[in-house]
Design an enzyme around this catalytic site. Structure first.
Site, mmCIF file in Angstrom:
data_model
loop_
_atom_site.group_PDB
_atom_site.id
_atom_site.type_symbol
_atom_site.label_atom_id
_atom_site.label_comp_id
_atom_site.label_asym_id
_atom_site.label_seq_id
_atom_site.Cartn_x
_atom_site.Cartn_y
_atom_site.Cartn_z
ATOM 1 N N ASP A 116 -1.032 -0.208 -13.047
ATOM 2 C CA ASP A 116 -2.480 -0.131 -15.005
ATOM 3 C C ASP A 116 -3.741 -0.360 -13.791
ATOM 4 O O ASP A 116 -4.042 -1.196 -13.531
ATOM 5 C CB ASP A 116 -2.082 -2.068 -14.821
ATOM 6 C CG ASP A 116 -3.292 -2.289 -16.104
ATOM 7 O OD1 ASP A 116 -3.811 -1.577 -16.443
ATOM 8 O OD2 ASP A 116 -3.171 -3.515 -16.258
ATOM 9 N N ASP A 282 2.700 4.223 5.065
ATOM 10 C CA ASP A 282 1.269 3.594 5.536
ATOM 11 C C ASP A 282 1.678 3.110 7.776
ATOM 12 O O ASP A 282 0.709 3.242 8.282
ATOM 13 C CB ASP A 282 0.783 2.921 4.718
ATOM 14 C CG ASP A 282 1.550 3.248 3.337
ATOM 15 O OD1 ASP A 282 1.135 5.043 2.951
ATOM 16 O OD2 ASP A 282 1.409 2.748 2.675
ATOM 17 N N ASP A 318 3.820 -5.053 1.129
ATOM 18 C CA ASP A 318 3.090 -3.199 2.023
ATOM 19 C C ASP A 318 2.385 -3.650 3.170
ATOM 20 O O ASP A 318 2.860 -2.111 3.482
ATOM 21 C CB ASP A 318 2.169 -3.386 0.822
ATOM 22 C CG ASP A 318 2.547 -2.062 -0.182
ATOM 23 O OD1 ASP A 318 3.004 -3.279 -1.155
ATOM 24 O OD2 ASP A 318 1.939 -1.689 -0.960
#
Length: 339
Positions: A116, A282, A318
């Site tokens: 979103d 990452d 994350d």
């Protein structure tokens, strides 16, 4: 230019990243979104995740971004600061904060992402949004990803402007293809990414990425041959190949190979039980950059990067929480408790 950043006389040179960060909302455990009565909040975003990993290992890190000037945007900025990353923010009072929703799956159900992120501040990024020359002055590396390019023509052009300024300043430009099929198709991505790749010194990609991004790529070629073709085609100094293989149950194996025109360096593979499937690439890239900025040799760099990617799978959220002490244990037998 060297294929990797080098330490300065004053210490490790900083890494500067350009990209969007999002609020990640996920149901507890392995619930589906339609079951959820509450949601856990994390902050994610490829470039910021990578910078946090590098900062955790002592590299000065700066993040250039645009954020909504509202409580959600400030939540994202506070996350960067809490993890030692200095944010250079172009605040946008009329934009909204980007969100993504995650359902954590277990075999045979995959984890799924629902984005979103339309109308966010970074979708309005322009090539003149920042004083790039000032931003990259004295930097050792400049980082962005294909995710930023996917946000629109302005962000993609800004990545190119950022990389041009970084190269002029003597920084190594670093780009992770990081293709997201729920953001844009390969047909949309290929012409944009090919336009960026000529400005990239260090490319992080997978075999499937290279097959699409190289003109007339040989589908029978192995990943090292494709990496060398990318070096010839786009002028990269190094291509880093990260492979993640699914093992039985919730276990994965991670390996990293670095390819230059003269050298192929494949590190050992590491296995991990997956607690959270997000942020591993990452973490690997952030640790790789930190290792090279600190002056490690290539074998040490790929070893640390692969281990960091595996380690990240064991952490919820994350954000990369690899610490120097963790890296000293790579290759050692796993222990259930350290006490």
């Amino acid at each position: 230019m060297s294929p990797h950043p080098t330490p300065s006389d004053q210490g490790v040179r900083r890494v500067v990243g350009l990209g969007e960060s999002l609020l990640r909302l996920s149901p507890p455990g392995h619930q589906r979104l339609e079951q959820a009565s509450d949601l856990a909040v994390h902050v994610g975003g490829a470039e910021l995740n990578t910078l946090i990993a590098a900062a955790a290992l002592g590299v000065p890190a700066v993040w250039a971004t645009r954020l909504a000037d509202n409580p959600l945007g400030r939540r994202i900025a506070a996350h960067a600061a809490a993890h030692g990353v200095r944010a250079e923010v172009d605040w946008d009072p009329s934009a909204r904060a980007p969100l993504y929703f995650v359902e954590h799956g277990v075999p045979p159900r995959p984890s799924e992402v629902l984005y979103d992120r339309s109308g966010t501040a970074m979708t309005r990024l322009t090539p003149d949004a920042f004083a790039w020359k000032d931003l990259v002055a004295d930097a050792g590396a400049a980082l962005s990803t294909g995710i930023t390019c996917a946000l629109g023509e302005g962000p993609a052009a800004a990545v190119t402007a950022f990389f041009c300024a970084a190269r002029e300043a003597g920084a190594v430009t670093v780009f992770d293809v990081n293709h997201r099929v729920r953001l844009w198709s390969w047909e949309e991505a290929v012409p944009v990414l090919r336009g960026v790749l000529g400005h990239v010194d260090l490319l992080l990609a997978g075999r499937q990425d290279l097959l699409r991004l190289l003109p007339d790529a040989d589908p029978e070629a192995d990943q090292v041959a494709l990496a060398r073709r990318a070096i010839e085609t786009y002028g990269h100094r190094m291509v880093v190949l990260r492979e993640t293989s699914q093992l039985p149950g919730r276990r994965v194996r991670t390996a990293v190979t670095a390819v230059t025109a003269d050298e192929v360096c494949a590190g050992p593979a590491y296995e991990a039980d997956v607690v959270d499937a997000f942020g591993a690439g990452d973490a690997a890239l952030g640790v790789l950059l930190a290792s090279r900025l600190a002056g490690d040799d290539l074998a040490t760099t790929v070893d640390k990067a692969a281990w960091a990617g595996a380690f990240q799978h064991t952490l919820p959220g994350d954000v990369c929480l690899v610490r120097p002490a963790d890296l000293t244990r790579r290759g050692a037998p796993a222990r259930r408790i350290l006490r």
